[in-house]
Scaffold this active site. Structure first.
Site, PDB file in Angstrom:
ATOM      1  N   TYR A   1      41.188  43.758  52.147  1.00 20.49           N
ATOM      2  CA  TYR A   1      40.759  43.785  50.748  1.00 20.49           C
ATOM      3  C   TYR A   1      39.989  45.053  50.382  1.00 20.49           C
ATOM      4  O   TYR A   1      39.688  45.271  49.203  1.00 20.49           O
ATOM      5  CB  TYR A   1      39.857  42.581  50.446  1.00 20.49           C
ATOM      6  CG  TYR A   1      40.537  41.246  50.579  1.00 20.49           C
ATOM      7  CD1 TYR A   1      41.511  40.841  49.671  1.00 20.49           C
ATOM      8  CD2 TYR A   1      40.205  40.373  51.618  1.00 20.49           C
ATOM      9  CE1 TYR A   1      42.139  39.606  49.788  1.00 20.49           C
ATOM     10  CE2 TYR A   1      40.829  39.138  51.750  1.00 20.49           C
ATOM     11  CZ  TYR A   1      41.793  38.761  50.827  1.00 20.49           C
ATOM     12  OH  TYR A   1      42.417  37.550  50.941  1.00 20.49           O
TER      13      TYR A   1
ATOM     14  N   HIS B   1      40.294  44.348  43.079  1.00 26.85           N
ATOM     15  CA  HIS B   1      39.331  43.249  42.952  1.00 26.85           C
ATOM     16  C   HIS B   1      37.994  43.576  43.624  1.00 26.85           C
ATOM     17  O   HIS B   1      36.995  42.913  43.367  1.00 26.85           O
ATOM     18  CB  HIS B   1      39.942  41.998  43.600  1.00 26.85           C
ATOM     19  CG  HIS B   1      39.630  40.713  42.895  1.00 26.85           C
ATOM     20  ND1 HIS B   1      39.281  40.630  41.560  1.00 26.85           N
ATOM     21  CD2 HIS B   1      39.635  39.428  43.342  1.00 26.85           C
ATOM     22  CE1 HIS B   1      39.090  39.362  41.227  1.00 26.85           C
ATOM     23  NE2 HIS B   1      39.283  38.609  42.278  1.00 26.85           N
TER      24      HIS B   1
ATOM     25  N   TYR C   1      33.429  35.194  49.865  1.00 24.74           N
ATOM     26  CA  TYR C   1      34.665  35.374  49.111  1.00 24.74           C
ATOM     27  C   TYR C   1      34.369  35.158  47.630  1.00 24.74           C
ATOM     28  O   TYR C   1      33.381  34.545  47.249  1.00 24.74           O
ATOM     29  CB  TYR C   1      35.820  34.485  49.606  1.00 24.74           C
ATOM     30  CG  TYR C   1      36.354  34.933  50.954  1.00 24.74           C
ATOM     31  CD1 TYR C   1      37.207  36.034  51.042  1.00 24.74           C
ATOM     32  CD2 TYR C   1      35.979  34.295  52.121  1.00 24.74           C
ATOM     33  CE1 TYR C   1      37.691  36.468  52.269  1.00 24.74           C
ATOM     34  CE2 TYR C   1      36.444  34.720  53.357  1.00 24.74           C
ATOM     35  CZ  TYR C   1      37.298  35.820  53.426  1.00 24.74           C
ATOM     36  OH  TYR C   1      37.753  36.256  54.641  1.00 24.74           O
TER      37      TYR C   1
ATOM     38  N   ASN D   1      35.365  33.431  45.080  1.00 26.96           N
ATOM     39  CA  ASN D   1      35.223  32.147  44.374  1.00 26.96           C
ATOM     40  C   ASN D   1      33.870  31.472  44.545  1.00 26.96           C
ATOM     41  O   ASN D   1      33.559  30.530  43.814  1.00 26.96           O
ATOM     42  CB  ASN D   1      36.325  31.175  44.817  1.00 26.96           C
ATOM     43  CG  ASN D   1      37.701  31.656  44.401  1.00 26.96           C
ATOM     44  OD1 ASN D   1      37.847  32.737  43.845  1.00 26.96           O
ATOM     45  ND2 ASN D   1      38.711  30.869  44.678  1.00 26.96           N
TER      46      ASN D   1
ATOM     47  N   ASP E   1      35.349  43.690  38.532  1.00 31.60           N
ATOM     48  CA  ASP E   1      36.565  44.256  37.946  1.00 31.60           C
ATOM     49  C   ASP E   1      36.911  43.503  36.666  1.00 31.60           C
ATOM     50  O   ASP E   1      36.515  42.352  36.491  1.00 31.60           O
ATOM     51  CB  ASP E   1      37.722  44.168  38.944  1.00 31.60           C
ATOM     52  CG  ASP E   1      38.017  42.727  39.364  1.00 31.60           C
ATOM     53  OD1 ASP E   1      37.089  42.061  39.854  1.00 31.60           O
ATOM     54  OD2 ASP E   1      39.150  42.258  39.185  1.00 31.60           O
TER      55      ASP E   1
ATOM     56  N   ASN F   1      37.262  34.579  38.585  1.00 29.44           N
ATOM     57  CA  ASN F   1      36.738  33.486  39.417  1.00 29.44           C
ATOM     58  C   ASN F   1      35.320  33.723  39.924  1.00 29.44           C
ATOM     59  O   ASN F   1      34.541  32.784  40.073  1.00 29.44           O
ATOM     60  CB  ASN F   1      37.679  33.224  40.601  1.00 29.44           C
ATOM     61  CG  ASN F   1      38.968  32.566  40.153  1.00 29.44           C
ATOM     62  OD1 ASN F   1      39.017  31.877  39.141  1.00 29.44           O
ATOM     63  ND2 ASN F   1      40.037  32.788  40.904  1.00 29.44           N
TER      64      ASN F   1
END
Length: 202
Positions: free
Chosen positions: A30, A35, A79, A81, A106, A127
């Site tokens: 990632y 993101h 993470y 969420n 973002d 999220n």
């Protein structure tokens, strides 16, 4: 008299502490995705100021001092969420008011590199912001949104957001990251309103 003095001292200490939360997902896969711009801006600040992130509870932490103000940089390891869980923990641990928290995220609704700083607003379908809003119980907290544009085909949103920057975007990122650092410094030293006036739409 002494109690009043201690209370005032504590208030002043609280006012001088800030939490800057860069949103992203942990893991090498990632690292260079759209993101993860929140992580990327904090990593840029750390590199420029020779700070080192250390793994702590619910995230990686670096502490930055700007003109007598303590600035805690947080990259949640929950993470995206569950970003709110890490944010709330470090707000409480460091005794930082939400007015002194800045969330970097973002935003698909803004053209690439466009900056929008606000003191409140909806989650915009993000999220990370959705979870922060749920945990804090309010939409009123400062956020710094970094445009990643919506240049993707129908049904390709997830792949786009979790995709790597294009060559053209990568070429423009250093200048945008440097502005990101200036925004954080301005937020800490000059406050939200001045920072909005100076940097929105830049």
């Amino acid at each position: 008299m002494w109690h009043w003095f201690r209370k005032k001292q504590k208030e002043e200490e609280t006012m001088k502490k800030f939490l800057i939360v860069g949103l992203g997902n942990i893991g090498a896969e990632y690292a260079n995705t759209r993101h993860n711009i929140g992580f990327k801006i904090l990593d840029f600040i750390a590199k420029e100021t020779q700070l080192t992130f250390e793994t702590a509870r619910l995230g990686d932490i670096a502490t930055w001092s700007i003109k007598g103000r303590k600035v805690v940089l947080l990259k949640p390891n929950t993470y995206m969420n569950l970003s709110g869980k890490a944010l709330a923990y470090w707000m409480e641990k460091e005794n930082i008011e939400k007015e002194n928290v800045l969330v970097i995220t973002d935003d698909l609704n803004l053209p690439f590199g466009t900056i929008r700083i606000k003191g409140k607003g909806s989650d915009g379908g993000h999220n990370g912001l959705k979870n922060i809003q749920a945990v804090l119980g309010t939409v009123e907290y400062p956020r710094f949104r970094f445009g990643i544009s919506d240049a993707f085909a129908k049904g390709q949103q997830v792949d786009y957001v979790l995709g790597n920057w294009s060559e053209e975007e990568n070429a423009k990122l250093p200048e945008r990251l440097a502005i990101g650092k200036k925004i954080v410094e301005s937020f800490v030293l000059s406050g939200l309103a001045n920072t909005m006036n100076q940097f929105n739409n830049k």
